[in-house]
Design a protein around this motif. Sequence first.
Motif, short mmCIF file in Angstrom:
data_model
loop_
_atom_site.label_atom_id
_atom_site.label_comp_id
_atom_site.label_asym_id
_atom_site.label_seq_id
_atom_site.Cartn_x
_atom_site.Cartn_y
_atom_site.Cartn_z
N ALA A 698 0.86 -1.19 0.00
CA ALA A 698 0.00 0.00 0.00
C ALA A 698 0.89 1.23 0.00
O ALA A 698 1.95 1.24 0.64
CB ALA A 698 -0.92 0.00 1.22
N TRP A 699 0.48 2.28 -0.71
CA TRP A 699 1.32 3.47 -0.85
C TRP A 699 0.47 4.74 -0.79
O TRP A 699 -0.74 4.70 -1.05
CB TRP A 699 2.11 3.45 -2.16
CG TRP A 699 1.23 3.35 -3.39
CD1 TRP A 699 0.86 2.21 -4.04
CD2 TRP A 699 0.61 4.43 -4.09
NE1 TRP A 699 0.05 2.51 -5.11
CE2 TRP A 699 -0.13 3.87 -5.17
CE3 TRP A 699 0.60 5.81 -3.93
CZ2 TRP A 699 -0.86 4.65 -6.07
CZ3 TRP A 699 -0.13 6.60 -4.82
CH2 TRP A 699 -0.85 6.02 -5.88
N SER A 700 1.13 5.84 -0.48
CA SER A 700 0.49 7.15 -0.54
C SER A 700 1.54 8.22 -0.83
O SER A 700 2.65 8.16 -0.31
CB SER A 700 -0.22 7.48 0.78
OG SER A 700 -0.80 8.78 0.73
N LYS A 701 1.16 9.17 -1.67
CA LYS A 701 1.99 10.35 -1.95
C LYS A 701 1.23 11.58 -1.46
O LYS A 701 0.01 11.65 -1.56
CB LYS A 701 2.29 10.46 -3.44
CG LYS A 701 3.09 9.30 -4.00
CD LYS A 701 3.33 9.47 -5.49
CE LYS A 701 4.10 8.28 -6.05
NZ LYS A 701 4.33 8.41 -7.53
N ASN A 702 2.00 12.57 -0.97
CA ASN A 702 1.39 13.75 -0.36
C ASN A 702 0.37 13.31 0.69
O ASN A 702 -0.80 13.72 0.66
CB ASN A 702 0.74 14.65 -1.41
CG ASN A 702 0.33 16.02 -0.85
OD1 ASN A 702 0.66 16.36 0.29
ND2 ASN A 702 -0.39 16.78 -1.66
N LEU A 703 0.85 12.49 1.59
CA LEU A 703 -0.01 11.87 2.60
C LEU A 703 -0.76 12.91 3.43
O LEU A 703 -1.92 12.70 3.83
CB LEU A 703 0.83 10.97 3.51
CG LEU A 703 0.10 10.19 4.61
CD1 LEU A 703 -0.90 9.22 4.00
CD2 LEU A 703 1.12 9.44 5.47
N GLY A 704 -0.14 14.04 3.70
CA GLY A 704 -0.79 15.09 4.48
C GLY A 704 -1.72 15.97 3.69
O GLY A 704 -2.29 16.92 4.23
N ASP A 705 -1.91 15.67 2.39
CA ASP A 705 -2.80 16.42 1.50
C ASP A 705 -2.47 17.91 1.51
O ASP A 705 -3.36 18.77 1.62
CB ASP A 705 -4.26 16.19 1.88
CG ASP A 705 -5.22 16.54 0.75
OD1 ASP A 705 -4.78 16.55 -0.43
OD2 ASP A 705 -6.40 16.80 1.03
N GLU A 706 -1.18 18.24 1.42
CA GLU A 706 -0.77 19.64 1.39
C GLU A 706 -1.21 20.28 0.08
O GLU A 706 -0.97 19.75 -1.01
CB GLU A 706 0.75 19.75 1.54
CG GLU A 706 1.26 21.16 1.39
CD GLU A 706 2.19 21.56 2.52
OE1 GLU A 706 2.79 22.64 2.43
OE2 GLU A 706 2.30 20.81 3.49
N LYS A 707 -1.85 21.45 0.18
CA LYS A 707 -2.30 22.18 -1.00
C LYS A 707 -1.29 23.28 -1.31
O LYS A 707 -1.02 24.13 -0.46
CB LYS A 707 -3.70 22.75 -0.77
CG LYS A 707 -4.79 21.66 -0.71
CD LYS A 707 -6.17 22.23 -0.49
CE LYS A 707 -7.23 21.15 -0.65
NZ LYS A 707 -6.98 19.98 0.20
#
Length: 734
Positions: A698-707
């Motif tokens: 499982a993976w995530s990029k920009n995990l913190g959802d920075e805008k």
Amino acid sequence: MNRRNSLLLASTSLLLTVGLISPNRTQSQEQPSPDVIEEIVVTARLRSESLMDVPVTVNAFSAQDMEDAGIRRPADYVSLVPNATLVEAQNTGTTFLSIRGITQVRNNEPPVAVSVDGMLQASPNQFNQALLDLQQIEVLKGPQGALYGRNAIGGAINITTKGPSDQLEGRIQVGAGNGEHWEGQVAISGPLAEEVAYFRISGTWLDRKGYLDNEFLGGKVDPIEDKSGQLRLDWLVSDSLTADFRLYFSNTQGGALNYNWQAFDYQLDAFTFAEPGDANKTDLTYEQNNRGDNDRDILELALKLDYEMNWGNITSITAVNELEEWYGSDQAPYSESLTQYPFGPGLPFDGIAQQYWDVEAISQEVRITSRDNQPLRWLFGAYYVGTDRFISTPVVDDTGVGIVRVERRPTSAGQPATFSFLADDNDNAAFALFGQFNYDLTDQLEASLALRYDEDERIQTTSPFHTGGPPNERRKETFDKLQPKATLRYRMSPDFSVFGSFSEGFRSGQFNQSGTAAAASAAGINGVFDVVGQEETRAFELGLKGRLMNGLANINLALFRTEVDGQQYFLFFAPTSSQVLAGIDEVDLFGGEIEIGAALAEGLDVYAAYGFTDSEIKDYAVNPAFVGNKAPYVPKDTVNLGLQFRTPIASGIQLLLRGDYERRGRQYWDPDNSSARKAVNLISARAGVESERWSLTAWSKNLGDEKYLAEYVLGGFVHLAPPRSYGIEFAYNF
């Protein structure tokens, strides 16, 4: 104490307390203690050398590194390199790579030389492509023109793909994620004829609907579909002659021109010009009445021949590059309305902006290289590349019938009228002669001298349909430079070495599209000329490389100063959708990096990296008031931190946990320093289980959802960066 010395003292103190380099280590489940970090071999100086010994600042990623980090495209590995950033905006082929303050700009030559299995890419629009079946990536920092030639003013990137295997083997991988993301990869390799010929074929497919909504049309503005394939054939012609053939092809389709113009109020549907541009304003609305469209095809062919002799070897690399790319979308203000422009007569309608590239290049390189096991090591080479590049930038009337694709000629009768058609053909021929000597003065001290002469002749001929100036106009310019590099390396002990170098480099000049300089001048924009002068650099670097903790950790430290003459800078002229280049007379860049990687315990790796670049405009004839400002597209600093943990959880099964943090410091986008984007903080994470044959991750990029804004162009033209993405992937080896 002056500002420069104060900065040097503060930066050096900080560098000595902050960590850096992604570790490469041998995996083992049996040893109860941490593994020694693996020795890496690189080809930074066009011969095989230990990463710890080569006197060049290099970030190297092995096949295992790339698998663990989930590297699929260039942005994935650039995000792990200190003092390097990559902006993705406008269309698939448009990226802005920045290394130590040397930056890519639109429609121009790249700031680094990029080679794939020894073949130099001919167009910067090739760079942002799917990475297939990779063995190693090397990112070299600082001017590398003495060996890699023109345009390597910021560095060089060497990409090595996996070679064919002598036994039948393969790999299949599939994945899914948010944004209706689906992907798959496959590779298979084996012998064609035992001990004579071998093959490796691989492919990748990506289909994603996107993340950002078009509030007028519905659906997403940022879809992408990519299909890429690669074939490698190795032929052992004789005991001394080998042939390596590589074929790569790619088709990418997706969205384009996903910009907003901050001068336009999308609620009032009118221009307000109420606020100055803001590089941190991210509450954007997408409401184009024409969905952006992008289509790119890449074909790369390369044949590498190696002939070994008693005294060394001869290498020949013949390559063909072809690229065709088109995009089209709503012209500024990127609105669903047909609101008239505020610029007066000449643009009484909303338009559709397009651009089309057709690039073909044929190159030949020959190198003669001595053996490695002698005190004096040398190489000599010659290089030639012929490039034919056609580019058109049309603006077509938006009559509500959608986008009518325009390439080499304006629209026909009965179709929406072509308001503006800027188009020209560029025939370029470049050749180079180069050489290098490395000599061991003592067992500990090596001196190196490299020298290269590049000459680049460019001829521009405007299209018969060109509207910005005289049609069929012919212009010719020659750009050249002698690029030296001198290096001393001292091995203080088996575990530590220091080096110092001086080098020069240049990026070729080129032509703005005919008529854009006059149009910009008439609109009050200064500094735009028909001919864009070449960009030249002079760089000094000091570096240290070492192993710590009995080989369980390593450290790299570098300080550099680069003087840039004629730094090339991009301007957008909205009335005719013109993309033009200008020059900043003199820029100074001063900075450094420190990188530490360590195997702290069995299966536990950590790395930390810090890079800083202090940029200053020293001379700018267009507007002397900007002297003292920061150079555009250069983050003040970067931070890279990461942790990876791999441990057995069952018989033959391991758990993998990985987290990466990237900080891109405050940066300006233009020499005016009109608006600075604040620092951006991004987190990526991966977690999975794996065995010798399969893995589930499982993976995530920009995990913190920075805008944040991926790009800001002077005047308030802004492009939003992707939000958080996530997914899962399964791989099986056979």
